[in-house]
Design an enzyme around this catalytic site. Sequence first.
Site, short mmCIF file in Angstrom:
data_model
loop_
_atom_site.label_atom_id
_atom_site.label_comp_id
_atom_site.label_asym_id
_atom_site.label_seq_id
_atom_site.Cartn_x
_atom_site.Cartn_y
_atom_site.Cartn_z
N ASP A 143 0.84 -1.21 0.00
CA ASP A 143 0.00 0.00 0.00
C ASP A 143 0.86 1.25 0.00
O ASP A 143 0.54 2.24 -0.66
CB ASP A 143 -0.96 0.01 1.20
CG ASP A 143 -1.82 1.27 1.20
OD1 ASP A 143 -2.56 1.46 0.21
OD2 ASP A 143 -1.71 2.08 2.13
N ARG A 156 -0.10 6.21 -6.84
CA ARG A 156 -1.43 6.74 -7.19
C ARG A 156 -1.47 8.25 -7.02
O ARG A 156 -2.09 8.96 -7.80
CB ARG A 156 -2.50 6.08 -6.31
CG ARG A 156 -2.78 4.64 -6.70
CD ARG A 156 -3.59 3.95 -5.63
NE ARG A 156 -4.85 4.61 -5.37
CZ ARG A 156 -5.45 4.63 -4.18
NH1 ARG A 156 -4.93 4.00 -3.15
NH2 ARG A 156 -6.59 5.26 -4.02
N SER A 158 -6.78 -0.20 -0.56
CA SER A 158 -5.79 0.50 0.26
C SER A 158 -6.21 0.52 1.74
O SER A 158 -5.44 0.16 2.63
CB SER A 158 -5.63 1.93 -0.28
OG SER A 158 -5.00 2.77 0.63
N LYS A 211 -4.90 -2.29 4.82
CA LYS A 211 -4.27 -1.84 6.07
C LYS A 211 -5.05 -2.31 7.29
O LYS A 211 -4.49 -2.75 8.28
CB LYS A 211 -4.19 -0.30 6.10
CG LYS A 211 -3.13 0.28 5.21
CD LYS A 211 -2.92 1.75 5.51
CE LYS A 211 -4.00 2.64 4.98
NZ LYS A 211 -3.79 3.21 3.65
N1 URA Z 1 -7.01 6.65 2.62
C1 URA Z 1 -6.23 5.57 2.38
O1 URA Z 1 -5.62 5.02 3.29
N2 URA Z 1 -6.16 5.11 1.13
C2 URA Z 1 -6.82 5.67 0.10
O2 URA Z 1 -6.71 5.19 -1.01
C3 URA Z 1 -7.62 6.81 0.36
C4 URA Z 1 -7.71 7.27 1.65
#
Ligand code: URA
Length: 440
Positions: free
Chosen positions: A161, A168, A183, A187
């Site tokens: 990520d 990104r 993403s 996490k």
């Molecule tokens: N927060 C995140 O952790 N990832 C994203 O892609 C957007 C907001």
Amino acid sequence: MRMVDLIEKKRDGGELDEQEIRWMIRGYVDGEIPDYQMSAMLMAIYFQGMTKKETSVMTDAVTHSGDVVDLSSIRGVKVDKHSTGGVGDKTTLAIAPIVAACGVKVAKMSGRGLGHTGGTVDKMESIPGMRTDLNEEEFFSVVNRTGISVIGQSGNLTPADKKLYALRDVTATVNSIPLIAVSIMGKKLAAGNDAILLDVTTGSGAFMKTMEEAVALAKEMTAIGESAGKRTVALITDMDQPLGNTIGNILEVQEAVEILRGGGPKDLQEVCLALAADMLFLAGQGDMQTCRDKVHEVIRDGRALEKLVEMVEAQGGDSSYIRDTTKFPKAPYETDVLADRDGYIVHMNAQECGVASSMLGAGRETKESVIDMTAGIVLLKKTGDEVKKGDVLARLYTSQKERLEGASKRYQQAIEIGENRPEHRKEILARVEKEEVVYF
Ligand code: URA
């Protein structure tokens, strides 16, 4: 396998299979797949989307791209909370101690500011001495001792990520529902909690500008969580104007403490109450009304504030700043933004308010920027308020005088004054659980 074949498949609307997705994520983390090929893949995903199967496999690949935290040695149901991002969003600083004061353990990893949005970890670091980089042993020991710890994301959690997000950010592929879902859920599933409460923000300060997009993201994320065996619920909350009356690190800590003292702005109170009560609900602390009553009780009797003090001390911070928030340093320079006509505030572009705060020094312009903890904005008028020409709309603070002019212009442009009072938008717009959406 060749990355170029996978890009072509996705570009033409095909579905990547499990083996292909796992190979791609592993190859990218190991540095075998270059950024330019992954960029092309992200853009293909941005336009073609991903199937439920693809999203869930990619989330699992991201979750297992690094360490996975095992919280099983901490007794009880552990509930995580994650916001999809906002401006003035200091809810974690209030909610985590509230929930912990109700007896539910909080072992939470939070993020730093990203673009126009702020991050809990930066805010916590405005408290002198406060450590957010505890290692796993220290983290567990603080949670076991005090019932609460909030830290930054540990070193090797979801490295996929970290790399993908950075890519990104510079390839205009942040705003994709499946990629955001992967993403965030990647996490959250690596962080080891039993249940997850998602705060999906919507409006001008959120990644999801419309309610339809927010509902779609909430459904996607809750489905991923449930299929991984975690009870996952999303509240859709309003971010069409900044949350509360402050933006900026120290200012937001001060406001979160006000909430824990039973005060603070009403919109922030509402969101904190709803999120904290739902976390307790997910932890099995009773029906929703009982959970709401518990939240009120720990605020009223001071236990929630004491819990924050306890956490700050356990993480090396000087808790006297929490007991007396006037001790925090104040920015040396300030300026007022004034209303240029009579009327009502009909709209605030929350993203632009966040950018103005960043321009004052409250956010990072580059990854290396050092945050000015005193910088930020106090909002004196918000959407729906009546204003007279010359009224103070907001007070801007910074340590660098030359930043005031640009930031105040940016803030002024973010505020729209019109003739008629706009309809009030609810703070909590919907709740999503197992594909079911309840609108409020
Ligand atoms: N927060 C995140 O952790 N990832 C994203 O892609 C957007 C907001």
